[in-house]
Design a protein around this motif. Sequence first.
Motif, PDB file in Angstrom:
ATOM      1  N   UNK A  60      14.958 -85.396  50.608  1.00  0.00           N
ATOM      2  CA  UNK A  60      15.327 -86.442  51.549  1.00  0.00           C
ATOM      3  C   UNK A  60      15.822 -87.660  50.792  1.00  0.00           C
ATOM      4  N   UNK A  61      16.700 -88.408  51.430  1.00  0.00           N
ATOM      5  CA  UNK A  61      17.217 -89.631  50.820  1.00  0.00           C
ATOM      6  C   UNK A  61      16.525 -90.836  51.452  1.00  0.00           C
ATOM      7  N   UNK A  76      11.514 -99.962  49.162  1.00  0.00           N
ATOM      8  CA  UNK A  76      11.553 -98.713  48.392  1.00  0.00           C
ATOM      9  C   UNK A  76      10.617 -98.749  47.195  1.00  0.00           C
ATOM     10  N   UNK A  77      10.591 -99.863  46.468  1.00  0.00           N
ATOM     11  CA  UNK A  77       9.742 -99.950  45.272  1.00  0.00           C
ATOM     12  C   UNK A  77       8.276 -99.764  45.626  1.00  0.00           C
ATOM     13  N   UNK A  78       7.866-100.296  46.756  1.00  0.00           N
ATOM     14  CA  UNK A  78       6.468-100.169  47.186  1.00  0.00           C
ATOM     15  C   UNK A  78       6.212 -98.762  47.707  1.00  0.00           C
ATOM     16  N   UNK A  94       6.917 -87.008  54.258  1.00  0.00           N
ATOM     17  CA  UNK A  94       6.362 -87.709  55.415  1.00  0.00           C
ATOM     18  C   UNK A  94       6.031 -89.157  55.064  1.00  0.00           C
ATOM     19  N   UNK A  95       5.406 -89.358  53.917  1.00  0.00           N
ATOM     20  CA  UNK A  95       5.074 -90.711  53.474  1.00  0.00           C
ATOM     21  C   UNK A  95       6.329 -91.555  53.298  1.00  0.00           C
ATOM     22  N   UNK A  96       7.287 -90.999  52.576  1.00  0.00           N
ATOM     23  CA  UNK A  96       8.504 -91.756  52.275  1.00  0.00           C
ATOM     24  C   UNK A  96       9.269 -92.121  53.558  1.00  0.00           C
ATOM     25  N   UNK A  97       9.462 -91.151  54.432  1.00  0.00           N
ATOM     26  CA  UNK A  97      10.259 -91.378  55.629  1.00  0.00           C
ATOM     27  C   UNK A  97       9.557 -92.303  56.623  1.00  0.00           C
ATOM     28  N   UNK A  98       8.263 -92.122  56.761  1.00  0.00           N
ATOM     29  CA  UNK A  98       7.528 -92.956  57.707  1.00  0.00           C
ATOM     30  C   UNK A  98       7.474 -94.405  57.230  1.00  0.00           C
TER      31      UNK A  98
END
Length: 379
Positions: A377-378, A308-310, A296-300
């Motif tokens: 997830x990618x 991406x790094x952040x 959820x964090x990554x996708x949102x």
Amino acid sequence: MNETMVYADGFEKTFATAEEMLDFLSRRRKASEWIRKPIRALRLVPLEKEADNLENGDAEMEEILKDTEKHTRLVLKVRGEAYPVRNCAIQTILGRAGIGGDGLRKLDLATYAKVVNCCLKAAKGECLIKIADGKVSAVHGGDAHDYSVLDMKAIFEMTSEYLHTNFKGSAYLEGSGTYDHSVMSAMWTLSGNQELLDTYRDALDRYGVSRKNLTPALRLTTSDVAASGVNLYPMLLTDGNNHTLSLGSPITLAHRNHSTILDYRNNLKEVYARYQDATERLAALLEIEIHNPVNCLRLLMKKLKIKAAIRNEVVEMYVAQNGEQSCTAHDLYYAMNEAPFYAACQGFTGSQLLRMEENLTRALAMDWKEFDVYGAVKC
């Protein structure tokens, strides 16, 4: 970069006190001028064609030209006068020309200038040009309906005075004031107005969430180069003011339609009510259960265009502190608001950090369950 290089496109400054910031904004007012000219009288010229005419033995202008060579490499000519062009002016010049698109960036400088000039020749009406610290900073529409000048110093003073009068204990947050050629920002704590948090604290108690040292605050951002209107953001400071949480839903005054400083004062009167609305939206996140917090964090954050790094830094810190068990959207929103800290560590400018904060607040109105997905997830 020190103030003697305020002409530079990359200039940034922070202010420990409100007095220091007011003094600086007063000097910027004196170092700026606004001129009106027909749009069709404007011409963009590659710097190399005008550099010799501009220098004239002026040491300061020589430094300004060196900085321009590192950035736009363009000069704006206006009926015999020529001015180096600042980065933040480009979008407004293109706006007057009625042209845009990625294709322009692929052109060599001379062709780029020729294309823009062809469009400027066909444009109608006047423009309002801001010249500051030796460079063109913006080229706005010339009518007050198109662009209304709202002086930064006056905006800052009115905000400070209004909060002092109407919010007991309000104070400029030391070091919060920032300025670059795109945007000015400052924050005030409203520590004497804890009733602003009553609804939010009640919600935290209902869900058994412990959050200490909560302080309401207000952030002002404004720009006179079309980077933004005059915005008032309800904010929340936690952990002894070390953690800043943007609550979204800003009160905004656009620089158009004959806007005045009195219109801005009316916006200040909405702060109390807007703060109540904003804390209710934050409290609503407590009701949203998330079963796959990492995804959820990554996708949102990807949806919100966080690099991406952040994103990786935010996720790693969240997992280290909380693990990967189910949580609420409220937990993740707090985690996401660490992104500006990591961005600052990577050298993001003040205006870039403000835009990131604005992007993050969009999460308050998004469908979190859409991003609560199981599996790899990618992103």
